[in-house]
Design a protein around this motif. Structure first.
Motif, PDB file in Angstrom:
ATOM      1  N   LEU A 151      39.692  46.512  48.732  1.00  0.00           N
ATOM      2  CA  LEU A 151      40.911  46.091  48.026  1.00  0.00           C
ATOM      3  C   LEU A 151      40.696  46.100  46.514  1.00  0.00           C
ATOM      4  CD1 LEU A 151      42.084  43.123  50.304  1.00  0.00           C
ATOM      5  CD2 LEU A 151      43.051  45.424  50.166  1.00  0.00           C
ATOM      6  N   LEU A 152      39.565  45.544  46.065  1.00  0.00           N
ATOM      7  CA  LEU A 152      39.280  45.534  44.623  1.00  0.00           C
ATOM      8  C   LEU A 152      39.093  46.951  44.094  1.00  0.00           C
ATOM      9  CD1 LEU A 152      36.818  42.507  44.296  1.00  0.00           C
ATOM     10  CD2 LEU A 152      39.208  42.612  43.594  1.00  0.00           C
ATOM     11  N   GLY A 153      38.479  47.818  44.903  1.00  0.00           N
ATOM     12  CA  GLY A 153      38.308  49.205  44.485  1.00  0.00           C
ATOM     13  C   GLY A 153      39.629  49.914  44.277  1.00  0.00           C
ATOM     14  N   PHE A 154      40.560  49.709  45.214  1.00  0.00           N
ATOM     15  CA  PHE A 154      41.876  50.325  45.070  1.00  0.00           C
ATOM     16  C   PHE A 154      42.627  49.763  43.864  1.00  0.00           C
ATOM     17  CE2 PHE A 154      41.719  51.738  49.630  1.00  0.00           C
ATOM     18  CZ  PHE A 154      41.900  53.080  49.350  1.00  0.00           C
ATOM     19  N   VAL A 155      42.501  48.459  43.631  1.00  0.00           N
ATOM     20  CA  VAL A 155      43.134  47.839  42.466  1.00  0.00           C
ATOM     21  C   VAL A 155      42.578  48.443  41.178  1.00  0.00           C
ATOM     22  CG1 VAL A 155      43.343  45.693  41.140  1.00  0.00           C
ATOM     23  CG2 VAL A 155      43.726  45.677  43.610  1.00  0.00           C
ATOM     24  N   ALA A 156      41.251  48.579  41.110  1.00  0.00           N
ATOM     25  CA  ALA A 156      40.618  49.133  39.912  1.00  0.00           C
ATOM     26  C   ALA A 156      41.022  50.581  39.688  1.00  0.00           C
ATOM     27  CB  ALA A 156      39.096  49.030  40.042  1.00  0.00           C
ATOM     28  N   ARG A 157      41.135  51.349  40.780  1.00  0.00           N
ATOM     29  CA  ARG A 157      41.484  52.763  40.638  1.00  0.00           C
ATOM     30  C   ARG A 157      42.957  52.947  40.287  1.00  0.00           C
ATOM     31  NH1 ARG A 157      38.988  57.384  41.689  1.00  0.00           N
ATOM     32  NH2 ARG A 157      40.221  59.247  42.181  1.00  0.00           N
ATOM     33  N   ALA A 158      43.820  52.166  40.935  1.00  0.00           N
ATOM     34  CA  ALA A 158      45.263  52.313  40.716  1.00  0.00           C
ATOM     35  C   ALA A 158      45.674  51.891  39.311  1.00  0.00           C
ATOM     36  CB  ALA A 158      46.042  51.505  41.749  1.00  0.00           C
ATOM     37  N   ASN A 187      32.921  49.864  44.306  1.00  0.00           N
ATOM     38  CA  ASN A 187      32.639  50.895  43.311  1.00  0.00           C
ATOM     39  C   ASN A 187      32.881  52.288  43.870  1.00  0.00           C
ATOM     40  OD1 ASN A 187      31.405  51.953  40.761  1.00  0.00           O
ATOM     41  ND2 ASN A 187      29.837  52.643  42.198  1.00  0.00           N
ATOM     42  N   ALA A 188      32.533  52.501  45.154  1.00  0.00           N
ATOM     43  CA  ALA A 188      32.744  53.812  45.771  1.00  0.00           C
ATOM     44  C   ALA A 188      34.230  54.163  45.805  1.00  0.00           C
ATOM     45  CB  ALA A 188      32.169  53.835  47.181  1.00  0.00           C
ATOM     46  N   VAL A 189      35.057  53.194  46.198  1.00  0.00           N
ATOM     47  CA  VAL A 189      36.499  53.442  46.262  1.00  0.00           C
ATOM     48  C   VAL A 189      37.072  53.647  44.867  1.00  0.00           C
ATOM     49  CG1 VAL A 189      38.725  52.421  46.888  1.00  0.00           C
ATOM     50  CG2 VAL A 189      36.781  52.190  48.426  1.00  0.00           C
ATOM     51  N   ALA A 190      36.643  52.800  43.907  1.00  0.00           N
ATOM     52  CA  ALA A 190      37.165  52.904  42.544  1.00  0.00           C
ATOM     53  C   ALA A 190      36.742  54.200  41.866  1.00  0.00           C
ATOM     54  CB  ALA A 190      36.698  51.706  41.719  1.00  0.00           C
ATOM     55  N   SER A 191      35.531  54.660  42.144  1.00  0.00           N
ATOM     56  CA  SER A 191      35.009  55.849  41.466  1.00  0.00           C
ATOM     57  C   SER A 191      35.474  57.150  42.102  1.00  0.00           C
ATOM     58  CB  SER A 191      33.474  55.814  41.461  1.00  0.00           C
ATOM     59  OG  SER A 191      32.995  54.660  40.797  1.00  0.00           O
ATOM     60  N   TYR A 192      35.607  57.158  43.431  1.00  0.00           N
ATOM     61  CA  TYR A 192      35.889  58.412  44.120  1.00  0.00           C
ATOM     62  C   TYR A 192      37.256  58.444  44.787  1.00  0.00           C
ATOM     63  CZ  TYR A 192      30.882  58.825  43.442  1.00  0.00           C
ATOM     64  OH  TYR A 192      29.633  58.867  42.880  1.00  0.00           O
TER      65      TYR A 192
END
Length: 439
Positions: free
Chosen positions: A23-30, A204-209
């Motif tokens: 969830l945090l990764g998607f928030v950071a990426r979006a 980090n994986a979700v946010a980065s990739y």
């Protein structure tokens, strides 16, 4: 760790960390929150660093102590040979799954990628890596570099020498026993931070990739995940049932914490302490587990060294328009079974893939096409590696009659962070089997 979290099983804590991290990764990426991505990266990176920090002294002291304690065991050599045999058998099955899936899905056919800009990685694998990699130039260097295979080699030599020296080596052995207890205590402080580490690593994986990089390589990515799932949930259960007469559900209940941690940490060596604890909880004697698990963490890689290189070789061949022959597929199988030992102690699947491609005469530049999505693929590869590293000692122990069946059947009812009780001897087990020589 907050006291209220301790009420939840360790596996549930990791699962919670994984969900929150996604969830945090998607928030950071979006929202393009670079500070959040950096924070997640730091949290995950520190956790993996702490795990790897404890691995060298853990591997060395555990193997030295276990070698000395096995001085009175008549079947120690047979256990080692059976372990290596099952490493090879399961690796051969895994590479067969990878080749079959590659021929069925044709992951590189119709893929349009810019191959002109693809370059070979700086570090590649070769068959001389086994000889140059297993023997360190100096003992300190092996520990400084964290080369687990070299540490295993040193520990085996030192342990065997201490065993032959006899009573004069007891002070040295006592120091190793004490150091092993200290390292294990400190290590479990780190392991209890796994939910936080999971949150940072997966976030980090979700946010980065994200999923953007998967589009042009969707078929290949799907094939890697499907192939790993087949080995995890079809091949391994069949091996447990047919070779060990064991309930697969009980195995996964006991091994799941290690598989979970491997998925998010992407490190077989970093997960090794949890793998060993899980294997012991499944009823494998500690003396044998302390041999099999460190060996497996460096040489038993069904995901990175079997499924993935087979699929990747077929992918690269199809992208570059090279037709593979039956001989080429046999070479892939050979490299997968033998080559994992040649690349032990080096970096992950990249070295193994370059070894496979160079053996087949395929362009090493093809590795560059897959580097972008490698972290996403590495999660399922490492989970498969660790499941296999837990599977083989369990099956061998069952076949040799030294598995504590009562512990195996109750493995899923206890938490992996609880202390491991000494294994009970089985009825058909020889009285002196796996018992340290009191002399």
């Amino acid at each position: 760790m907050p006291s209220f979290l301790r009420k939840f099983p360790f596996s549930l804590q990791i699962l919670l960390g994984l969900v929150v991290g996604v969830l945090l990764g998607f928030v950071a990426r979006a929202n393009d929150l670079s500070w959040l991505t950096s924070t997640l990266d730091t949290v995950g990176g520190l956790f993996v660093q702490l795990l790897k920090l404890a691995v060298p002294p853990l591997v060395f002291t555990a193997i030295v102590v276990s070698v000395v304690s096995l001085r009175g065991v008549a079947n120690a050599a047979r256990l080692a040979l059976r372990t290596l045999l099952w490493f090879g058998v399961t690796a051969l099955i895994a590479v067969g799954v990878g080749i079959g899936l590659g021929l069925l899905t044709n992951p590189g056919r119709g893929v349009t990628l810019d191959t002109a800009g693809a370059t070979a990685p700086e570090r590649t694998g070769s068959w001389t890596d086994f000889l140059t990699g297993i023997v360190p130039t100096n003992p300190v260097g092996a520990f400084v570099e964290g080369n687990v295979l070299q540490i295993v080699f040193l520990a085996l030599v030192v342990g065997a020498a201490a065993m032959l020296v006899g009573p004069a080596a007891e002070p040295f052995v006592a120091v190793n026993r004490a150091l092993l207890e200290i390292v294990q205590k400190a290590l479990w402080w780190v392991i209890r931070l796994a939910p936080l580490g999971t949150l940072g690593l997966i976030g980090n994986a979700v946010a980065s990739y994200g999923w953007d990089l998967l589009a042009p390589l969707a078929r290949f990515t799907t094939a890697v995940y499907v192939g790993s799932a087949i080995v995890l949930f079809v091949v391994y259960p069949l091996v447990l049932v047919t070779a060990g007469r064991l309930n697969p559900l009980r195995f996964y209940a006991g091994a799941w914490p290690a598989v979970q941690l491997a998925f998010v940490s992407r490190s077989s060596v970093g997960t090794m302490p949890v793998t060993q604890r899980s294997v012991e909880r499944l009823g494998v004697p500690r003396e044998y587990a302390s041999f099999a698990v460190p060996f497996g963490a460096t040489t038993k890689m069904d995901g990175c060294a079997a499924i993935y290189p087979a699929l990747a070789a077929i992918f690269v061949a199809q992208v570059f328009g090279v037709d593979l022959t039956v001989t080429d597929y046999l070479l892939i199988a050979f490299v997968s079974v033998v080559g994992s030992a040649a690349t032990a102690g080096l970096t992950g699947a990249i070295v193994m893939l370059t070894l496979t491609l160079s053996t087949l005469g395929l362009p090493l530049a093809g590795v560059g096409l897959l580097l972008a999505i490698d972290p996403i693929l590495d999660m399922i590869r490492t989970a498969t590696n660790v499941a296999g590293q837990a599977l083989v000692p369990t099956v061998v122990a069952a076949r040799e009659g030294i598995l504590d069946r009562e512990a195996y059947d109750s493995a899923g009812r206890r938490d992996v962070t609880d202390p491991v009780l000494p294994a009970k001897p089985t009825v058909d087990r020889p009285a002196d089997d796996l018992a340290p020589n009191p002399a």
